[in-house]
Write an enzyme that holds these catalytic residues in place. Structure first.
Site, PDB file in Angstrom:
ATOM      1  N   GLY A 248      48.705  51.980  27.063  1.00  0.00           N
ATOM      2  CA  GLY A 248      47.804  51.981  27.835  1.00  0.00           C
ATOM      3  C   GLY A 248      47.740  50.321  28.988  1.00  0.00           C
ATOM      4  O   GLY A 248      47.434  50.301  30.556  1.00  0.00           O
ATOM      5  N   ARG A 330      62.353  50.357  37.888  1.00  0.00           N
ATOM      6  CA  ARG A 330      60.901  50.302  38.292  1.00  0.00           C
ATOM      7  C   ARG A 330      60.652  50.160  39.698  1.00  0.00           C
ATOM      8  O   ARG A 330      59.389  50.294  40.426  1.00  0.00           O
ATOM      9  CB  ARG A 330      59.820  49.705  37.629  1.00  0.00           C
ATOM     10  N   CYS A 361      75.601  51.965  45.097  1.00  0.00           N
ATOM     11  CA  CYS A 361      75.713  52.257  46.404  1.00  0.00           C
ATOM     12  C   CYS A 361      75.244  53.234  47.353  1.00  0.00           C
ATOM     13  O   CYS A 361      74.706  54.129  47.248  1.00  0.00           O
ATOM     14  CB  CYS A 361      77.234  53.424  46.052  1.00  0.00           C
TER      15      CYS A 361
END
Ligand code: LLP
Length: 436
Positions: A248, A330, A361
């Protein structure tokens, strides 16, 4: 603009990483290209080990392979003395194929398939991190059938809310993961685990979230976990010998991010564990950590070639690059931000604000309102800190082949994942007989 690891501007005035010229890398391997700085990966591993081993008697640093996994990376982790956290048959298979020592592999997952559990038992991985009561029963039955005893940790959730992006929170009460401490589910799980003959419980696991930039959340988590160890000891007599606090720790994506150093992280976390153990009179458990992003995130860049530039007067300037959503989902998934460097003219001072978009696209925004030197088609852009969760989350959307991954070190550039070919894209397709 900032430089990370071995990055610098070389004599040609180009961005260099691992002693390799980024313009040359783009020419030789094509773009989009993932580039990994081996020296920085190794330094991150060593910094973790040094920071924790100096402060704590028994530590294990376990690389979270979900961040980025290839067989070559398994070798680097092994050389650096790290263990591996895997969370699927694919990750486990990769580690085993790379001949990573099975006893240093962990298997995670909130819904491990029978096949995944069988694979883990047959390879005799170090620990299976059990996530639910159902899994306790399943694993016990499978182990019994094989005449084995499975070594496990139990995943518990201490209800810490680290205020990172909502989708990447995993430790709070409202989560699919693990057994809640506050709800009593964790204590019940421990009792069940202790009663099953083919399971050997060693301790607890918890992961509170990702890209956490404030060590306070880890301190809170540690205190709650040690309190739980104490409560379990009182209720059952079981003294947990192992405490895995997950991963983390955040990294620097943009200038405003000020991630704690590994030293600061270790100081805070070890301090919290020791204080809590003293407070609850619990023997110091073995401490395990599972960093992913903070091992590999800042060691990776992505190189793109600039294509069409569309300037909408008074609105914005769109700069298209030859990748997008498929090599970096992301920004779209988490509103993630990144820093960019113009690799072929990093120090050019004629600046403009542009929005960099992909070539899919749809309107795949990658990097909105970034300040860069004036761009031209053919320029090479380098995106910082793409080492974690970019290659591993890449897709074949629009049937884009996945980019290659190159490892750079001391002027050497070596492919560790070759670029997919168009043939690769149809390799699994089948035309049923009746359509032929
Ligand atoms: N251990 C467990 C059980 C985990 O679930 C995770 C990450 C880690 C360790 C490693 O965490 P790290 O040190 O990398 O923060 N796809 C998201 C990140 C999801 C992280 C999920 N679990 C992203 O791109 O930001």
């Amino acid at each position: 603009m900032f430089f990370l690891g071995t990055q610098k501007v070389n004599a040609q005035g180009h961005l260099e990483i691992g002693g390799c010229d980024c313009v040359e890398l783009a020419r030789k391997f094509g773009t989009p290209l993932y580039v990994l700085d081996e020296a920085l990966i190794r330094r991150n591993c060593r910094d973790y080990r040094a920071a924790f081993e100096r402060r704590y008697p028994h530590v294990e640093i376990i690389y979270a392979t979900k961040a980025c996994l290839t067989t070559a990376l398994c070798r680097i982790m092994q050389q650096e003395g790290l263990s591996l956290d895997t969370a699927s048959a694919g990750e486990l298979f990769t580690a085993l194929k790379a001949e990573f020592p099975a006893e240093k592999i962990y298997l995670h997952g909130n819904f491990k398939s029978t096949r995944e559990l069988e694979m883990a038992l047959s390879a005799r991985v170090g620990r299976i991190v059990v996530d639910s009561e159902l899994e306790l029963e399943q694993l016990n039955a499978l182990a019994a059938r094989r005449g084995q005893v499975a070594d496990i940790l139990l995943r518990v959730t201490p209800a810490v809310d680290p205020h990172t992006h909502e989708y990447i929170q995993t430790g709070k009460v409202d989560t699919k993961f693990g057994l809640g401490i506050g709800t009593g589910a964790a204590m019940q799980g421990v009792k069940r685990a202790l009663s099953l003959k083919h399971l050997r419980l060693h301790g607890f696991h918890s992961h509170i979230g990702s890209q956490i930039l404030d060590v306070h959340f880890f301190e809170m988590g540690a205190e709650l976990l040690v309190a739980f160890i104490k409560a379990v000891a009182e209720a059952t007599g079981f003294e947990a010998k192992e405490l895995n606090v997950g991963g983390g720790l955040g990294i620097k994506y943009v200038s405003e991010h000020k991630p704690p150093t590994k030293e600061e992280f270790a100081e805070a976390l070890v301090g919290a564990v020791k204080r809590a153990c003293a407070k609850y009179r619990v023997a110091l458990p073995k401490l395990m950590l599972e960093p992913g992003r903070s091992i590999i995130g800042d060691a990776g860049i992505t190189l793109y070639t600039v294509g069409p530039i569309k300037d909408i007067n008074g609105v914005r300037t769109y700069v298209s690059v030859d990748g997008g959503l498929s090599d970096n989902p992301r920004p779209a998934l988490y509103q993630a931000r990144y820093s960019l460097i113009l690799a072929n003219r990093p120090l050019d001072d004629e600046k403009q604000v542009v929005t960099v978009v992909g070539k899919h696209c749809e309107s795949d925004m990658l990097f909105e309102n970034v300040t860069l030197p004036k761009l031209q088609p053919g320029d090479i852009l380098a995106v910082q800190s793409t080492g974690a969760y970019n290659f591993s989350m890449s897709s074949n959307y629009n049937r884009f082949p996945r980019p290659a991954v190159v490892l750079v070190h001391d002027g050497r550039a070596e492919l560790i994942v070759r670029r997919q070919t168009l043939e690769d894209l149809i390799a699994q397709d089948i035309i049923p007989e009746r359509l032929r």
